[in-house]
Design a protein around this motif. Structure first.
Motif, PDB file in Angstrom:
ATOM      1  N   ALA A   1     -18.958 -19.944 119.791  1.00 32.72           N
ATOM      2  CA  ALA A   1     -17.812 -19.543 120.382  1.00 32.72           C
ATOM      3  C   ALA A   1     -16.585 -19.636 119.713  1.00 32.72           C
ATOM      4  CB  ALA A   1     -17.501 -20.876 121.497  1.00 32.72           C
ATOM      5  N   VAL A   2     -16.484 -20.515 118.788  1.00 32.58           N
ATOM      6  CA  VAL A   2     -15.170 -20.625 117.722  1.00 32.58           C
ATOM      7  C   VAL A   2     -15.291 -19.197 116.792  1.00 32.58           C
ATOM      8  CG1 VAL A   2     -14.326 -21.705 115.766  1.00 32.58           C
ATOM      9  CG2 VAL A   2     -14.883 -22.844 117.879  1.00 32.58           C
ATOM     10  N   LEU A   3     -16.463 -19.063 116.442  1.00 31.46           N
ATOM     11  CA  LEU A   3     -16.450 -17.983 115.459  1.00 31.46           C
ATOM     12  C   LEU A   3     -16.319 -16.565 116.145  1.00 31.46           C
ATOM     13  CD1 LEU A   3     -17.322 -18.012 112.312  1.00 31.46           C
ATOM     14  CD2 LEU A   3     -19.579 -17.228 113.211  1.00 31.46           C
ATOM     15  N   SER A   4     -16.823 -16.519 117.278  1.00 30.24           N
ATOM     16  CA  SER A   4     -16.599 -15.372 118.018  1.00 30.24           C
ATOM     17  C   SER A   4     -14.861 -14.995 118.219  1.00 30.24           C
ATOM     18  CB  SER A   4     -17.102 -15.339 119.433  1.00 30.24           C
ATOM     19  OG  SER A   4     -18.593 -15.137 119.255  1.00 30.24           O
ATOM     20  N   LEU A   5     -14.226 -15.852 118.626  1.00 28.92           N
ATOM     21  CA  LEU A   5     -13.072 -16.289 118.859  1.00 28.92           C
ATOM     22  C   LEU A   5     -12.109 -15.642 117.536  1.00 28.92           C
ATOM     23  CD1 LEU A   5     -11.355 -16.096 121.436  1.00 28.92           C
ATOM     24  CD2 LEU A   5     -10.961 -18.544 120.967  1.00 28.92           C
ATOM     25  N   ALA A   6     -12.633 -16.442 116.445  1.00 23.90           N
ATOM     26  CA  ALA A   6     -12.044 -16.364 115.083  1.00 23.90           C
ATOM     27  C   ALA A   6     -12.066 -14.754 114.663  1.00 23.90           C
ATOM     28  CB  ALA A   6     -12.604 -17.114 114.198  1.00 23.90           C
ATOM     29  N   LEU A   7     -13.557 -14.057 114.959  1.00 26.34           N
ATOM     30  CA  LEU A   7     -13.477 -12.779 114.685  1.00 26.34           C
ATOM     31  C   LEU A   7     -12.747 -11.803 115.309  1.00 26.34           C
ATOM     32  CD1 LEU A   7     -17.477 -12.690 113.801  1.00 26.34           C
ATOM     33  CD2 LEU A   7     -15.588 -12.545 112.146  1.00 26.34           C
ATOM     34  N   GLY A   8     -12.516 -12.088 116.666  1.00 26.29           N
ATOM     35  CA  GLY A   8     -11.583 -11.707 117.465  1.00 26.29           C
ATOM     36  C   GLY A   8     -10.167 -11.682 117.105  1.00 26.29           C
ATOM     37  N   ILE A   9      -9.708 -12.820 116.692  1.00 25.93           N
ATOM     38  CA  ILE A   9      -8.303 -13.439 116.468  1.00 25.93           C
ATOM     39  C   ILE A   9      -7.886 -12.623 115.062  1.00 25.93           C
ATOM     40  CG2 ILE A   9      -6.815 -14.852 116.175  1.00 25.93           C
ATOM     41  CD1 ILE A   9      -7.849 -16.180 118.722  1.00 25.93           C
ATOM     42  N   GLY A  10      -8.826 -12.838 114.029  1.00 21.82           N
ATOM     43  CA  GLY A  10      -8.696 -12.548 112.638  1.00 21.82           C
ATOM     44  C   GLY A  10      -7.752 -11.014 112.584  1.00 21.82           C
TER      45      GLY A  10
END
Lengths: 904, 114
Positions: A109-118
């Motif tokens: 979940a965190v990684l998905s979000l980070a890849l989206g926010i990055g």
């Protein structure tokens, strides 16, 4: 003084700081004292109250009161400040514990979000740096920029005459008018190395008009710009001073060398003001206009000035704009009266600086580009958020029993929802922090790509409050919007049924609906993104294969400037001749030519003339064409094909008949269907010095890759005075890079005082033309691939999850004798419908995107509705989706029915 | 098990509560200390000590009725417990032992803390 009460803010502070049971008695004590005190000195009483309310001992009190026994009769702990803070803290603790218990979910979940926010952070940082920075001038809304308007209404530069016109004619609305132009010079650094830097030459009132004061020393003043002013002076840019002189304050008063001439540094500009080129790309120096001839003599007559006026106090900006327009209209009328034959119009365009981001005409394109990028990364974020929502939904479903137990134990629905929101907030925070880090890495990577411009441009992309705010906001909104729905959903289940396990799997049915929508929307979004990426990649390919009208691979391109050597005109001519002879004598060089203007080099040189028998264009008195001076072998060296007549030869010298070669588009414009050879152009109104067309050559791209063939004129270099700056084009049997080095060596052998800013190949020269398409393609591909990866993870996760939820159902079906293949098929059919829906919506969206892009100039040589691009993305995604459905379905169907029935 | 000797400030707070008898609460304790020692102390410091002393079992508190002059908020009244009197005596005794044989300071402010 009726009944004074303690300061409200201080009371509020106390309330939030103190545990409820202590707050009342302590606040009462303070209030009592305050009232006693206030009777004789209210202000002192207030001060004293504030001191008590902010005393650090209150924090100690908070600590101390933990575990304190409540005196009999005290109310239960329900102080507003305390209750909220404490339960939030415990929610937070609980959330961290639950997330730690399922590290897999948390990581994905965190990684998905980070890849989206990055990517969002990265792109926003860029856009922020380019579009949202302040100019750093005083009251930008009171600063009016004035441009010459061309016939087609675009904002162009001004001539020096325009400056005089406005300074004299509009002094009633402007308290000051500044005139300035951008230029690059060779700056000798502290250690003697030379670099090309960008700066401005400005009229004396410039800094006053901008309202900018020096950070160190002084700014330029009118005296510096007075005719015959003493020593040439310069103000350095803050960034340049910082990076090249290590912020050394002793720079003021020192002498530095620009284009070989000494300049005295009188000051350093403040960090906030970076000149008027763009807020993102700072000027490195400012010199007074009058010293400008020292730098580049022939240019003062040129019309590349921008004018800014500071509006007088009490005058509305709108009045000033109107005054400028009236002035222009009057000037136009006067010119018309003097020359009734005149067809061109004189117009000025005035704009408030606060309305301008970069340039009135460029703003729209730049903003569109920024919007395109922002939208595409926003879509990636949505894909990531859909992932998050999917994960949260699955999790919520898994935790339904836990929730039911909590509800049964008396937890309010509100408490549970709050708990779940806190959980997704924690995920969002982690994702946001990681995304910010990723984004900054991406920005650094982007910034390390140097745009191949003639002047090194440093854009400062920083992590400012705006970027942080943006990231935090995005993460929180993502968490709230996509965390709330699953949270609400999970508390809606009937408690008793859930606890009895009755809702164990069938209750999931309805939620397949929500999940299905999520799957389909991911499909659709990533289809659109991939389609966009493919379009831009194909556009880049098309640009690479485009026929530029000249050979692009083999030549060496070297810019030679003899300015520093300060040749007299005869010396210049003999230098140029000597260099040409030496280069021709090299065995490795088979073709060599000089020109003062390369195609696709951002420069511009014009010639105006009449064409006998051809009317001038509407709104103009004469024809104006772009022109390049070239030596005889130019067309050979460049690989530009001769279509008719001849190219230049040695007899075309000073004093012989003036000749020219014209591009095919030019020949077609003036003499369609007839031969252009032997026709004449009349550069002088009295008909003297007629230029004879001796040849017609193939069209070459002059301004941009996307342009349609342009009329273009070539004239022999030998029929003008020898240029001080020219480009050498050489072909031969060495690799272009080595050829370029050879040219450089020879140029220095003839005279080692000359300067070469650019030693490279034709590919290097064309770098900037391909820079934007290359960047756009690279960025959008990255974005597209990212979306695809996220979509695959999400798709697989969601589909696999919903299949596994149906394990029990499958078990029952199999136990009742259903065919294994049919059970798999049943699941596949359900998934397939979703995927097809998603793909259909995606294709529709792509068509929309394609036709929107088709109306812009972003794409080169690609039909916006390219069928291959349109189908590639959905096919790829559909394959992933089918696999995501098939693999878990097959696994589920292999399960022992008895065991399947036992699973919860 | 008396938890050691009260610290300087704890002694001051305890003595103030003792002196005030039935009227000891945050504000009055603070005023008492300020008037007797001439030092200003923050309400928070007084309060944190009162709370600590209560936890140590040297004081006991109860809520009185709210009064308008306190914005309608109840006083928390403190009462000294015998253990505290014991502690104060022990502290005084230790100080006196240490003073023994030393010249008395003329001002007579001995033991007021430094």
């Amino acid at each position: 003084m009726t009944d004074p009460s303690p300061p409200r803010a201080a009371r509020l502070l106390l309330r939030t700081l103190l545990p409820g049971h202590l707050h009342d008695s302590l606040a009462g004590d303070l209030e009592e004292r305050f009232r006693a005190h206030a009777a004789h000195d209210l202000r002192a009483a207030r001060r004293a109250y504030w001191r008590d309310a902010t005393s650090p001992t209150l924090l100690a009190l908070r600590r101390e009161s933990r575990g304190m026994h409540l005196p009999p009769g005290s109310p239960p702990d329900a102080g507003p400040g305390d209750g909220m803070a404490r339960s939030l803290a415990s929610d937070l603790k609980f959330a961290l514990r639950t997330l730690r218990k399922s590290p897999g979910f948390t990581a994905v979940a965190v990684l998905s979000l980070a890849l989206g926010i990055g990517p969002n952070t990265a792109i926003f940082s860029l856009v922020n740096a380019v579009l949202f920075q302040e100019w750093g001038v005083e009251e930008p809304e009171m600063l009016i920029d004035i441009y010459g308007l061309t016939d087609d209404g675009s904002h162009f530069f001004n001539s020096y005459r325009n400056f005089e016109l406005i300074e004299e004619g509009a002094s009633d609305v402007f308290e000051g008018v500044a005139n300035y132009s951008f230029l690059s010079v060779r700056m000798e650094g502290a250690s003697g190395q030379t670099e090309v830097v960008l700066g401005e030459m400005v009229s004396g009132g410039y800094f006053d008009v901008m309202g900018v004061d020096a950070a160190l020393g002084r700014v330029l003043v009118p005296d510096d710009d007075a005719e015959g002013a003493g020593r040439p002076v310069v103000v350095l840019g803050h960034h340049y001073w910082q990076t090249r002189y290590g912020s050394d304050p002793s720079i003021v008063g020192r002498e530095i060398r620009m284009n070989g001439r000494p300049y005295t540094v009188v000051g350093v500009a403040p960090e906030s003001f970076r000149g008027r080129f763009s807020p993102a790309v700072g000027a490195d120096f400012w010199v007074p206009l009058q010293t400008y001839p020292h730098i580049d003599p022939p240019k003062l007559t040129r019309g590349d000035f921008t004018i800014s006026g500071r509006v007088r106090d009490g005058v509305e900006p709108g009045q000033a704009i109107a005054a400028v327009e009236t002035l222009a209209a009057r000037e136009d009328a006067e010119r018309q009266a003097r020359n009734p034959e005149r067809r061109s119009r004189f117009r000025l365009g005035a704009v408030q600086l606060s309305e301008v981001r970069l340039h009135p005409d460029a703003d729209r394109l730049v903003t569109a580009m920024a919007a395109l990028l922002l939208v595409s990364v926003a879509l990636v974020l949505i894909v990531a958020c859909v992932n998050l929502a999917g994960f949260l939904l699955s999790r919520a479903a898994e935790r339904r029993k836990e929730m039911a137990v909590r509800v049964a134990m008396g937890a309010g629905r509100r408490a549970i929802v709050r708990q779940l929101i806190v959980e997704s907030m924690v995920v969002a925070t982690l994702g946001g922090v990681l995304g910010l880090a990723l984004g900054q890495l991406a920005v650094r990577a982007l910034m390390s790509i140097e745009p191949p411009l003639p002047v090194p441009v440093e854009i400062e992309v920083g992590l400012d409050a705006r970027v942080l705010f943006f990231t935090a906001g995005t993460a929180m909104v993502a968490a709230l919007v996509f965390g709330l729905a699953p949270a609400l959903e999970s508390t809606r289940a009937p408690v008793a049924a859930t606890l009895r396990d009755e809702a164990g799997s069938s209750g999931g049915r309805r939620k397949v609906g929500v999940r299905g929508v999520l799957v389909a929307s991911q499909m659709a979004l990533s289809t659109v993104l991939l389609f966009g990426a493919v379009l831009f990649v194909r556009s880049l390919e098309a640009a690479g294969e485009m026929d530029l009208g000249f050979a692009t691979r083999t030549a060496a391109v070297v810019d030679v400037e003899t300015g520093p050597a300060e040749f007299q005109p005869e010396e210049q001519a003999s230098y140029n001749d000597a260099l040409m002879r030496r280069l021709q004598a090299q065995a490795a060089i088979t073709g060599v030519a000089f020109t003062n203007r390369m195609p696709l080099d951002l420069g511009t040189r014009n010639i105006a003339f009449d064409v006998p028998g051809v009317d001038p264009p509407p709104n103009a008195n004469r024809w104006v064409l772009e022109v390049a001076r070239v030596t005889e072998e130019y067309f050979d060296a460049m690989g530009i094909e001769l279509l008719d007549g001849r190219v230049f030869w040695e007899a075309d010298r000073m004093g012989s008949d003036e000749v020219a070669v014209i591009s095919q588009a030019g020949a077609n414009r003036f003499w369609p269907g007839e031969s252009a050879v032997g026709r004449t152009l009349l550069p002088n109104p009295d008909g003297s010095d007629a230029i004879t067309i001796v040849g017609v050559v193939d069209n070459a791209k002059i301004w941009s890759l996307g342009e349609s063939p342009r009329p273009y004129l070539y004239r022999p270099m030998a029929q003008a005075s020898a240029p001080q700056a020219f480009t050498v084009v050489a072909t031969g049997n060495l690799p272009p890079g080595e050829l370029a080095a050879l040219v450089r060596t020879e140029a220095l052998t003839v005279d080692d005082r000359v300067f070469m800013a650019d030693v490279g190949t034709m590919d290097d020269h064309l770098g900037y033309v391909f820079f934007l398409p290359r960047m756009a393609a690279a960025m959008l591909s990255l974005v597209g691939v990212l979306a695809l990866v996220l979509a695959c993870i999400g798709l697989y996760g969601m589909v696999a999850y919903s299949v596994s939820r149906r394990t029990r159902e499958m078990g029952i079906r199999l136990a009742l004798g259903a065919d294994r293949a049919r059970v798999v098929g049943m699941v596949l059919k359900g998934g397939g419908a979703l995927i097809a829906t998603g793909a259909a919506v995606g294709i529709a969206g792509s068509i929309g995107l394609g036709s929107a892009l088709g109306t812009t100039s972003f794409l080169l040589g690609v039909a916006a509705l390219d069928p291959l691009s349109l189908l590639a993305a959905p096919l790829l995604l559909a394959t992933v989706a089918v696999l995501a459905t098939y693999l878990p379905a097959r696994r589920a169907s292999r399960v022992d029915p008895v065991r399947a029935l036992r699973t919860e | 098990m008396p938890p050691g000797l009260p610290s300087d400030f704890e002694q001051q707070v305890l003595l103030a509560v003792w002196r005030l008898g039935d009227g000891a609460y945050g504000a009055s304790v603070r005023t008492e200390i300020e008037e007797r020692t001439g030092r200003t102390v923050s309400q928070g410091a007084v309060y944190v000590t009162l709370v600590r002393l209560e936890k140590k079992g040297w004081l006991r508190s109860r809520l009185a009725d709210p009064t308008p002059v306190r914005g309608g908020r109840a006083k928390r009244l403190f009462r000294i417990l015998p253990e505290a009197v014991e502690g104060l005596r022990a502290a005084r005794w230790a100080m006196d032992r240490l003073w023994e044989g030393l010249p008395e300071p003329g001002s007579g402010r001995a033991g007021a803390g430094r």
